[in-house]
Motif scaffolding. Structure first.
Motif, mmCIF file in Angstrom:
data_model
loop_
_atom_site.group_PDB
_atom_site.id
_atom_site.type_symbol
_atom_site.label_atom_id
_atom_site.label_comp_id
_atom_site.label_asym_id
_atom_site.label_seq_id
_atom_site.Cartn_x
_atom_site.Cartn_y
_atom_site.Cartn_z
ATOM 1 N N ILE A 53 0.748 -1.220 0.142
ATOM 2 C CA ILE A 53 0.079 0.118 -0.111
ATOM 3 C C ILE A 53 0.833 1.166 0.028
ATOM 4 O O ILE A 53 1.746 1.415 0.661
ATOM 5 N N ILE B 144 0.611 5.264 0.387
ATOM 6 C CA ILE B 144 -0.099 6.286 0.843
ATOM 7 C C ILE B 144 1.013 7.476 0.573
ATOM 8 O O ILE B 144 1.823 7.481 1.636
ATOM 9 N N GLU C 201 -1.979 5.439 -5.546
ATOM 10 C CA GLU C 201 -2.321 6.026 -4.328
ATOM 11 C C GLU C 201 -3.293 5.043 -3.510
ATOM 12 O O GLU C 201 -4.347 5.010 -3.932
ATOM 13 N N ASN C 202 -2.984 5.170 -2.051
ATOM 14 C CA ASN C 202 -3.900 4.357 -1.311
ATOM 15 C C ASN C 202 -4.193 3.087 -1.614
ATOM 16 O O ASN C 202 -5.450 2.853 -1.301
ATOM 17 N N SER C 203 -3.444 2.339 -2.287
ATOM 18 C CA SER C 203 -4.007 0.941 -2.882
ATOM 19 C C SER C 203 -2.553 0.123 -2.919
ATOM 20 O O SER C 203 -1.645 0.442 -2.987
#
Length: 190
Positions: A46, A48, A77-79
């Motif tokens: 992930i 972030i 982003e965020n994954s």
């Protein structure tokens, strides 16, 4: 006999041209690649982004592991979604940006109306009515790509182009964690 030999040579040349124009990332390398946009993040983990994302110019880490040949590893982003992409040729910023926005909006609408799930028939083919740019993505034979994964991949490609200033046609592979789930291209007017 000459016709057979000529056909074989044409097929061979086409396969070499296509294989040299698409990004390649051996599946056993996927866990060892790092994100060009986050030098300390292993691709598939992930990512972030910090609240005030700065333009990274790859000061830290090993550049070799963030680039697969001339391909770029860029994390969403965020994954856990990341793309391995290779730029093909320059297309005007506004054309590509508008086409990516339109495709992302179409995917969002699909998710809102039909729910997130595997892409219909494993084939997403979007041609922008305003720019003529085509965004085509196919599900990998061994996996199913969802609409949300494709949307995260397109956002990652857009973020790469925006941050690095490289707008144009591209070939890309889409990964979720360490599994390749799809591949595709963005093509348009030269």
């Amino acid at each position: 006999m000459q016709a057979f030999a000529l056909s074989f040579i044409i097929i061979l040349v086409r396969s070499v041209i296509f294989s040299n124009s698409t990004p390649t990332t051996p599946s056993n390398l996927a866990g060892t690649l790092f994100c060009a946009n986050a030098p300390n993040i292993r691709a598939g983990n992930i990512y972030i982004p910090p609240p005030h994302t700065l333009k990274l110019r790859h000061e830290n880490g090993n550049l070799e592991l963030r680039y697969a040949g001339s391909s770029i590893v860029w994390c969403g982003e965020n994954s856990r979604t990341f793309v391995v992409l290779r730029m093909a040729y320059i297309v005007a910023f506004q054309l590509v940006n508008d086409a990516l926005d339109e495709a992302e909006n179409a995917i969002t609408l699909e998710i809102e109306t039909g729910g997130d799930g595997a892409i219909d028939n494993g084939d997403f083919d979007w041609v922008s009515a305003t720019t003529g740019i085509r965004i085509h993505a196919l599900t990998n034979a061994q996996a199913q790509m969802t609409y949300s994964t494709l949307r995260r991949a397109l956002v990652a490609i857009s973020n790469y182009m925006d941050q690095e200033g490289h707008w144009g046609a591209t070939y890309f592979h889409i990964y979720e964690e360490s599994s390749e789930v799809g591949y595709g291209w963005i093509i348009g007017p030269h």
